[in-house]
Design an enzyme around this catalytic site. Structure first.
Site, PDB file in Angstrom:
ATOM      1  N   ARG A  90      32.792  57.460  47.172  1.00 36.83           N
ATOM      2  CA  ARG A  90      33.587  57.310  48.284  1.00 36.83           C
ATOM      3  C   ARG A  90      32.986  58.521  49.290  1.00 36.83           C
ATOM      4  NH1 ARG A  90      39.792  57.533  47.718  1.00 36.83           N
ATOM      5  NH2 ARG A  90      39.531  59.775  47.678  1.00 36.83           N
ATOM      6  N   LYS A 193      36.965  59.286  54.385  1.00 35.81           N
ATOM      7  CA  LYS A 193      37.878  60.316  54.374  1.00 35.81           C
ATOM      8  C   LYS A 193      37.358  61.386  55.082  1.00 35.81           C
ATOM      9  CE  LYS A 193      40.397  62.390  50.376  1.00 35.81           C
ATOM     10  NZ  LYS A 193      41.876  62.202  51.127  1.00 35.81           N
ATOM     11  N   GLU A 229      49.131  51.972  55.583  1.00 37.14           N
ATOM     12  CA  GLU A 229      49.000  52.802  54.435  1.00 37.14           C
ATOM     13  C   GLU A 229      50.247  54.118  54.812  1.00 37.14           C
ATOM     14  OE1 GLU A 229      45.634  55.262  53.024  1.00 37.14           O
ATOM     15  OE2 GLU A 229      44.792  54.931  54.975  1.00 37.14           O
TER      16      GLU A 229
HETATM   17  N1  PLP Z   1      45.084  57.382  51.704  1.00 32.87           N
HETATM   18  C1  PLP Z   1      44.898  58.406  52.415  1.00 32.87           C
HETATM   19  C2  PLP Z   1      44.756  58.309  53.713  1.00 32.87           C
HETATM   20  C3  PLP Z   1      44.486  59.498  51.582  1.00 32.87           C
HETATM   21  O1  PLP Z   1      44.284  60.628  52.003  1.00 32.87           O
HETATM   22  C4  PLP Z   1      44.581  59.352  50.180  1.00 32.87           C
HETATM   23  C5  PLP Z   1      44.130  60.495  49.376  1.00 32.87           C
HETATM   24  O2  PLP Z   1      42.910  60.778  49.037  1.00 32.87           O
HETATM   25  C6  PLP Z   1      44.666  58.234  49.660  1.00 32.87           C
HETATM   26  C7  PLP Z   1      44.978  57.182  50.274  1.00 32.87           C
HETATM   27  C8  PLP Z   1      44.676  57.825  48.089  1.00 32.87           C
HETATM   28  O3  PLP Z   1      43.687  57.883  47.681  1.00 32.87           O
HETATM   29  P1  PLP Z   1      43.149  58.597  46.334  1.00 32.87           P
HETATM   30  O4  PLP Z   1      43.892  57.577  45.278  1.00 32.87           O
HETATM   31  O5  PLP Z   1      41.523  58.081  45.860  1.00 32.87           O
HETATM   32  O6  PLP Z   1      43.417  59.932  46.031  1.00 32.87           O
HETATM   33  C1  COI Z   2      44.616  63.433  47.997  1.00 37.53           C
HETATM   34  O1  COI Z   2      45.489  62.489  47.476  1.00 37.53           O
HETATM   35  O2  COI Z   2      43.893  63.954  47.199  1.00 37.53           O
HETATM   36  C2  COI Z   2      44.571  63.651  49.207  1.00 37.53           C
HETATM   37  O3  COI Z   2      43.305  63.876  49.537  1.00 37.53           O
HETATM   38  C3  COI Z   2      45.613  63.691  50.088  1.00 37.53           C
HETATM   39  C4  COI Z   2      45.706  64.801  51.022  1.00 37.53           C
HETATM   40  C5  COI Z   2      45.342  64.586  52.429  1.00 37.53           C
HETATM   41  C6  COI Z   2      46.539  65.759  50.665  1.00 37.53           C
END
Ligand code: PLP
Ligand code: COI
Length: 350
Positions: A90, A193, A229
């Site tokens: 990612r 991200k 989201e």
């Molecule tokens: N959506 C956003 C905007 C996020 O910042 C995060 C965190 O990383 C997620 C979703 C969840 O992603 P992940 O499950 O890979 O942490």
């Molecule tokens: C995460 O879930 O790891 C994120 O990056 C969310 C965050 C912006 C605290």
């Protein structure tokens, strides 16, 4: 505060069970510079400061991307991380999105492991509910005044012990739809991200918190009809033994959500990834926000603050049965208590 004038962190002072999702300084971080078209040697630093040029592209033009991961200490004392190659991929996709060099997967995982092992006394003990949050960060470093990508980059990783992201933990909380704000444009940077997406979410997020909501549920920016989201986490709804999660060109592909889709299937549920119209919220038996920080945060109620509508997603204030099953299964895999049938877990230290 630099390491030199910072009081040494005393682990005895850390009350692991009452940690919030904040910043606790740890001993070391790891860094690697990209110069002249190549990644250099990995460096270890004991300072939590970085020195960068004032005209760096990360400061002016948002040439910055990050990741979020966790390390868990199991009952057996082992330290585990979850699907790190997915975070590496990612970050590579974020790099492609904003013209930065890609961090190779091996370098990414080596640095993650190094950052954990250098700070292993900060990996919270089993049973405290806390974990070690890992924050990889890629910054455009070189000076530009024109809107152009940098030539030099810093990739670094720091770690910090954390408690639950939503202070209520695994307890349903209310969320708000605020139609006056968008997090990401339909064909913008929502799927990667990068810091700018989070900047756009700060103001509605603060307003929502002030009004007693745990997060903003963003709708698609173009039609304002479909669910995108929940602030820093993906959305899922459950009905008729089906796990339903949005398909959208403006949400982050969550690794937790991807894993929950597989776990739902393993539990005999159907899985649908498709557009979810906001009116469909009325039909869900359960719903939640999912992500590394959020794990699963069940949703109590969603208030549409502009349309003056409310959607109740937990009638008794408790997490739904399926959300609880999914949560328990995910945690058990992450802590090494259930067989890792999909090969998701990497043991950092035996
Ligand atoms: N959506 C956003 C905007 C996020 O910042 C995060 C965190 O990383 C997620 C979703 C969840 O992603 P992940 O499950 O890979 O942490
Ligand atoms: C995460 O879930 O790891 C994120 O990056 C969310 C965050 C912006 C605290």
């Amino acid at each position: 505060m630099t390491k030199a004038n910072k009081p040494m962190e005393n682990k005895k002072d850390i009350d692991w069970s009452s940690l919030t999702f904040g910043y606790v300084p740890t001993n070391y971080n790891v860094r690697c510079y990209y110069r002249n078209g190549a990644w250099g040697e990995v460096e270890v630093s004991s300072s939590d400061m970085i020195s960068i040029p004032m005209a760096a592209t990360c400061l002016h033009y948002g040439q910055e991307a990050f990741e979020g991961m966790k390390a868990f200490r199991g009952k057996d004392g082992k330290i585990r991380i979850f699907r790190p190659e997915e975070n590496a991929k990612r970050l590579q996709s974020s790099s492609q999105g904003i013209m930065m060099p890609e961090v190779p997967t091996d370098l990414f995982i080596d640095m993650v492991e190094k950052a954990i092992l250098l700070n292993k006394e900060f990996v919270p003990p089993y049973g405290t509910g806390a974990s070690l949050y890992i924050r990889p960060l890629l910054l455009g470093l070189s000076q530009q005044v024109g809107v152009k990508p940098a030539g030099e980059y810093l990739f670094m990783i720091f770690v910090t012990p954390v408690g639950p992201y939503f202070k209520e933990g695994f307890k349903p909380t209310p969320m708000a739809i605020m139609r006056g704000y968008d997090r990401a444009a339909p064909l913008g940077t929502g799927t990667i991200k990068v810091g700018g997406n989070y900047a756009a979410s700060l103001k509605p997020g603060e307003i929502a918190h002030h009004e007693g909501y745990s997060a903003v549920l963003f709708l698609d920016a173009k039609h304002k009809e479909f669910i995108d989201e929940c602030g820093p986490a993906n959305f899922f709804g459950i009905k008729d033994n089906t796990y339903i999660t949005p398909k959208s060109t403006s949400i982050l592909p969550s690794i937790t959500n991807k894993s929950l889709m597989q776990i739902a299937e393993d539990l005999g549920m159907k899985v649908e990834r498709r557009e979810i119209h906001v009116d469909e919220l009325n039909t869900f038996e359960e719903a939640g926000a999912c992500g590394t920080a959020a794990v699963i945060s069940p949703i109590l109620r969603i208030d549409d603050l502009d349309e003056h509508k409310s959607y109740v997603l937990s009638k008794d204030g408790k997490p739904g049965v399926m959300s609880e099953k999914l949560y328990n299964k995910l945690r058990a895999i992450q802590y090494g208590e259930e067989p890792d049938t999909h090969n998701w877990v990497r043991i950092v230290e035996e």
